[in-house]
Every structure is written in C-alpha cells, then in structure tokens.
Design a protein around this motif. Sequence first.
Motif, PDB file in Angstrom:
ATOM      1  N   ALA A 410       0.848  -1.201   0.000  1.00 53.84           N
ATOM      2  CA  ALA A 410       0.000   0.000   0.000  1.00 53.84           C
ATOM      3  C   ALA A 410       0.878   1.244   0.000  1.00 53.84           C
ATOM      4  O   ALA A 410       2.072   1.175   0.333  1.00 53.84           O
ATOM      5  CB  ALA A 410      -0.905  -0.004   1.232  1.00 53.84           C
ATOM      6  N   PRO A 411       0.316   2.418  -0.369  1.00 54.33           N
ATOM      7  CA  PRO A 411       1.075   3.658  -0.255  1.00 54.33           C
ATOM      8  C   PRO A 411       1.575   3.850   1.180  1.00 54.33           C
ATOM      9  O   PRO A 411       0.861   3.532   2.147  1.00 54.33           O
ATOM     10  CB  PRO A 411       0.053   4.738  -0.637  1.00 54.33           C
ATOM     11  CG  PRO A 411      -0.921   4.027  -1.521  1.00 54.33           C
ATOM     12  CD  PRO A 411      -1.011   2.643  -0.976  1.00 54.33           C
ATOM     13  N   TYR A 438       5.789   3.206  -1.816  1.00 53.09           N
ATOM     14  CA  TYR A 438       4.922   2.091  -1.400  1.00 53.09           C
ATOM     15  C   TYR A 438       5.607   1.294  -0.301  1.00 53.09           C
ATOM     16  O   TYR A 438       6.840   1.210  -0.263  1.00 53.09           O
ATOM     17  CB  TYR A 438       4.626   1.149  -2.579  1.00 53.09           C
ATOM     18  CG  TYR A 438       3.370   1.526  -3.321  1.00 53.09           C
ATOM     19  CD1 TYR A 438       2.216   0.755  -3.212  1.00 53.09           C
ATOM     20  CD2 TYR A 438       3.322   2.658  -4.133  1.00 53.09           C
ATOM     21  CE1 TYR A 438       1.044   1.106  -3.880  1.00 53.09           C
ATOM     22  CE2 TYR A 438       2.156   3.014  -4.809  1.00 53.09           C
ATOM     23  CZ  TYR A 438       1.026   2.223  -4.676  1.00 53.09           C
ATOM     24  OH  TYR A 438      -0.133   2.567  -5.325  1.00 53.09           O
ATOM     25  N   THR A 461      -7.070   1.964   3.020  1.00 59.84           N
ATOM     26  CA  THR A 461      -6.091   2.370   1.988  1.00 59.84           C
ATOM     27  C   THR A 461      -6.790   3.037   0.803  1.00 59.84           C
ATOM     28  O   THR A 461      -6.179   3.257  -0.239  1.00 59.84           O
ATOM     29  CB  THR A 461      -5.305   1.144   1.476  1.00 59.84           C
ATOM     30  OG1 THR A 461      -6.226   0.201   0.903  1.00 59.84           O
ATOM     31  CG2 THR A 461      -4.530   0.465   2.588  1.00 59.84           C
ATOM     32  N   HIS A 462      -8.076   3.376   0.981  1.00 59.25           N
ATOM     33  CA  HIS A 462      -8.882   4.024  -0.066  1.00 59.25           C
ATOM     34  C   HIS A 462      -8.791   3.278  -1.398  1.00 59.25           C
ATOM     35  O   HIS A 462      -8.711   3.899  -2.471  1.00 59.25           O
ATOM     36  CB  HIS A 462      -8.452   5.489  -0.238  1.00 59.25           C
ATOM     37  CG  HIS A 462      -8.628   6.291   1.012  1.00 59.25           C
ATOM     38  ND1 HIS A 462      -7.632   7.051   1.562  1.00 59.25           N
ATOM     39  CD2 HIS A 462      -9.679   6.402   1.861  1.00 59.25           C
ATOM     40  CE1 HIS A 462      -8.071   7.611   2.690  1.00 59.25           C
ATOM     41  NE2 HIS A 462      -9.307   7.227   2.886  1.00 59.25           N
ATOM     42  N   GLU A 464      -6.371   1.620  -2.639  1.00 60.56           N
ATOM     43  CA  GLU A 464      -5.062   1.629  -3.321  1.00 60.56           C
ATOM     44  C   GLU A 464      -4.160   0.463  -2.894  1.00 60.56           C
ATOM     45  O   GLU A 464      -3.100   0.260  -3.462  1.00 60.56           O
ATOM     46  CB  GLU A 464      -4.338   2.945  -3.039  1.00 60.56           C
ATOM     47  CG  GLU A 464      -4.991   4.156  -3.669  1.00 60.56           C
ATOM     48  CD  GLU A 464      -4.201   5.430  -3.371  1.00 60.56           C
ATOM     49  OE1 GLU A 464      -3.091   5.553  -3.923  1.00 60.56           O
ATOM     50  OE2 GLU A 464      -4.666   6.250  -2.569  1.00 60.56           O
TER      51      GLU A 464
END
Length: 611
Positions: A410-411, A438, A461-462, A464
């Motif tokens: 994830a970011p 990331y 993580t919306h 993403e």
Amino acid sequence: MSDQEKILNIAVIAHVDAGKSTLVDAFLRQSDVFRDNEQVVDCVMDSNDLERERGITIYSKNCSVIHDGVKINIVDTPGHADFSSEVERIIKTVDTVILLVDASEGPMPQTRFVLSKALEIGLRPILLINKIDKKDQRAEEVVDEVYDLFLDLNASDEQLDFPILYGIAREGIVQYDLDTPSDNIDPLFDTILKHCDVYPDLDAEPAKMQVSALAYDEYIGRLGIGRIYDGVLKQGETYVRCNQEGLQKKETISNLFVYKGLSRTSVKEAHSGDIVVIAGMPDISIGDTICAVDSIESMEHIAIEEPTLSMNFHVNTSPFAGQSGKYVTSRNIKERLEKELEVNVGLKVEPTDSADCFKISGRGELHISILIENMRREGYELAVSKPEVILHVDENGHKVEPVEEVVCLAPAEYQGTIINQLNLRKGVMQDMEEENGYVKITYTAPTRGLLGFRNQFINDTHGEGTLVRRISGYEPYKGEITQRMQGAMISTETGEAMTYALWNLQERGSLFVSPQTPVYEGMIIGESAKNIDLDVNPLKNKKLTAIRSSGRDEAMLLTPPRVFSLEEALEWINDDELVEVTPDAIRIRKKGLTPQDRRNLYRQKMAQKNG
C-alpha cells in the motif's frame, strides 16, 4: 511408441493474477487448436461464469496441444490460497511445472506454496518472468528473489539449475532473454521439450492409474480424472479400484476420455503417461488407484488439506422467503450440498441439532462463498452465519488455531493504520520494506482475526492497497479478538424504505439500503456510527400539512448506500447476525427478528457461556 503417442504433462503454477490462464490461451492459439474463423474469448480456460466475472481460476482444468509430434497435456491451476488442495493433487500428475512470476511484483506468498509442493516431489521447474512490458518491471531483481526462494525451500542442485525465460503472455510472446525479441512462444515449447523427457513407454506393464481430481456429468455420473502411470486402460474392461482403507472392488470403465485441445474425446483405449477421464465407478474418490485385476497395488495416498473455516447454512426464515428462489426447503439444500460433495473434496458437510441447518467446512471464505454464489444463481435461497475458524488440539492437549501469512502492499502514508489494525487482530510483524512511495508489510496473524480485515483494509487504503493471505500453519490459541466495533441499524417495520426516514438516519451511520427498497422487521439497513445497535423506523414519512412551504425546506440529498458483495457481507456480520442469500438480493439480518427474540437468544448465549 509412435511420434503421436509421445506424452508430456505440464502444469502452469503461479500466484493469483500472474497470467496463468493467459499463457494457456497462448499455448492453444499457437498450436492451431482453434479454427481460423473461430471467435475466441480471453482466458478461454476460465469457462465458469464466476471465473469470468472475478478474473480468477477457481477449478483446475486440462487441455492438450501437439508440438513437434509430442502431445503436451497442460493443466491450468488456481492461484488463490483457498483452492490450494487442487494444486497439490494436480502437481503429482505432471512431469514439470512452469512457474510464472510477475516481473514487478516478484514471488508472492502463494508462489512459495505452489513451488514448495512441486519441489517436494522432485519436479524441475521452468521459470517464466511474465509481464516484462510493465513500466515498473524489475525482471533481473525478480530472478534473484526466485533464486532466494528456491534456496529457502531447500531445492536440490538439479532443481536450482532451472531455465529462465521472459515473456508477455497477453501478447503470446516468450523470449530467451530480455534483449532477444520474439513474436511467439516457441522458445517456451523448445525449452519444455529440451528440459523434460517424454513419459517412458510403459504400455507393457499391468495397468495402473491414480485419481487426482473429480468431475460430474449429468448423463454418465461421477468422473475420475488422473494419470495412467503404467499400462493401457481400455473402455469396457474390468479393473480393481483400491484405496487406503483396504478396499478392493472390481468395477468396469464404461466411458474413457482423453483431452484433445479443449475438448474431452471418447477413446477405446489410453496409454501410459496420458491424463484420462473415466466413468462407470459411482463411488470413485481422490487418491483411489485403478489397477489391473491380476496386479493389485495401491499407490501412495493423496492427502487432502483439512478445512480451516466453517459456516452454518440455514433455511431462509425471513418474511421475504420464497419470493424469488425456486429451491427453499432443507431437502433442496441438502440435495445440492450432496451433489457438491461429488466433486468438491475440500468441503465437508455435517448435520446439526436442527434439521433446517447444515454445518459446512472449507478451506477459506472464498472457497465456501463460491459455493453460496453458485447456489443463489441456480435459484436457491438460504441464510448463512458468520464464518468460524476450526480449532484443533495438539498432542499436548493445548488448543491451536490456523495462522496466516499476510502481505500488504500500500502507499506508505497508510502504513500506521495498517499496522495498528493488524496489531489489534493479534498479528505479529515479520518484515517491512519501503520503495518508491509504497510499503510492503508482512505479518503473521490468526485466521480468526483476519475475518473482516479485507474490507477494513480496502477502506483504510482508499482502494489503493493489495492484500495477499495464505495459511502458514497452526499456533497456540491467541485469546479473545474484538469483533466489529460499530453497531447495526435494525429496522422495526416491514415495508418500503422512505427517502425522508433515510435522510434523517444517515447522520447516525452509513446506510445499506436506498429509497423504495423492501425491508422487514429485524433486517439490518445500516451501520451505526456508535458501538451500539439502534432500532430504527425506515418507513417514517414526512407529515403533510395544508400549509404551503415557503421554499426553505432542505433538498433531501442521500449519500449512496453501501452495497455489499457476498464476501463483504460475510466479513461484516457478527455472531448474532445472518446473511440472507436469494437469487435477486443479499440482505443482512439479525438471527432474532423481534427485540424479544434477540433478548431470548442473548440469554441463551450467556447461559451456555456460564455453563
């Protein structure tokens, strides 16, 4: 053997979404399996509707191609951890495996699992680095990571000397190295034939075959699929079926099929090395050996992994029961589950104290939810309880539970939230790497704690982040784990939801229904913002008066409702809730529909807890 009878069996193994089915498409297209004017869909092997919609392989499938006079049987295997038992069995019937690894992702947890199974039985894999056209491809680094993985899995020197190819399966291209362009997959065909010997001619030996998969045909019944290890099998002849329990039963093969291209072709006889489908043995099962009458020898048993999760399937008792489903009784559900057991060996069905409830155990949420989804499409109605993890007792009498390896990508900005969530779920961090903004976090966590985590992870993580899980073993019981933190909004009325009522309710949480949706008493219509259940009336309408509005009324703008998929609904519910599944709807409800029912169920639960 004549040229046409040279046989080689290969399996394509990889993590989910690495391109297995796309590579099999390329094999078929470049072997003239299809006519020139034939319209061919992508991922032609993913023939099931659910496989097409989800873009994943659920059931392993066979096909064959002819190249340079050699018949190559190809098995497309599932990549998802819930279907790992399929992969284990199939690997025993092949001569080599093509290990597909994404050029940017590198080896993932499921890659490790499928590779370990191939190495254990002594196969020498071929490595294909796929998707080298990606902007963020790092093929050379990925090759080093695969070498490390082979060493971790104690590969032999011979297995470590694996051929490496690079490709873009989607375009049907495989090349020997990154600098030598190609416009077809001939380098892969040539490598397979060079790297692996064809199956030896053992036709003169007494016949012996082992069943590694099952299928079902409406007309000829249960089918056994497996490889002929020795001798020749003939249609209409009698053989002995034997198993681990000491069974030795004479049975006749009524139909015999081999794979030609994508189709099953009926033949009079099949030779050693080939993968065949046999009919005429109604009780045939995984691991059974079919031998010649005068040479009875049972092969080593194929172990099937134990289930890790169970759910209860109830007859649908909601006020809307029977409105859209064709099959709604316990007898209908029982017959359908018995039919599923014919082919789905990783599944267990047990009766419960109630005749209207069945306990279903499987390899994971996806494994069981695929069955539920298939049932609702076939016209069945049922209510399903929250998944429960199956606990075991070790040799010392201590309680143990399944533990999974979880890889989150994830970011980097979301890493704090992810770590916090996994810690709450009794997870233990194993590794964390950050690169190009990331973060890749590896945890081990109990399966119990991960129920409902995927949904939470996507929200945190919306959308993403990517999450990968696989069962890594059993560890001592981790103690109590908190359930969902939010309460539910429970309808107190039956009818159609009104805009005015929903508009007033949306400030108290998030809604699952839109205006004019039929609701009933006890149905959950939303998630409360607080950790308490709220009884609400979604049918309440604005009182009309004779006085004209001065135009200052607010426009009733509703936030779009949260629509659950089947897996999301199963993850969301608590122990006292059910998911109602019908052909046209997925609803969430309380087990007790009225407040009095819910109080009674709570008292029963507390009485059981206090012994």
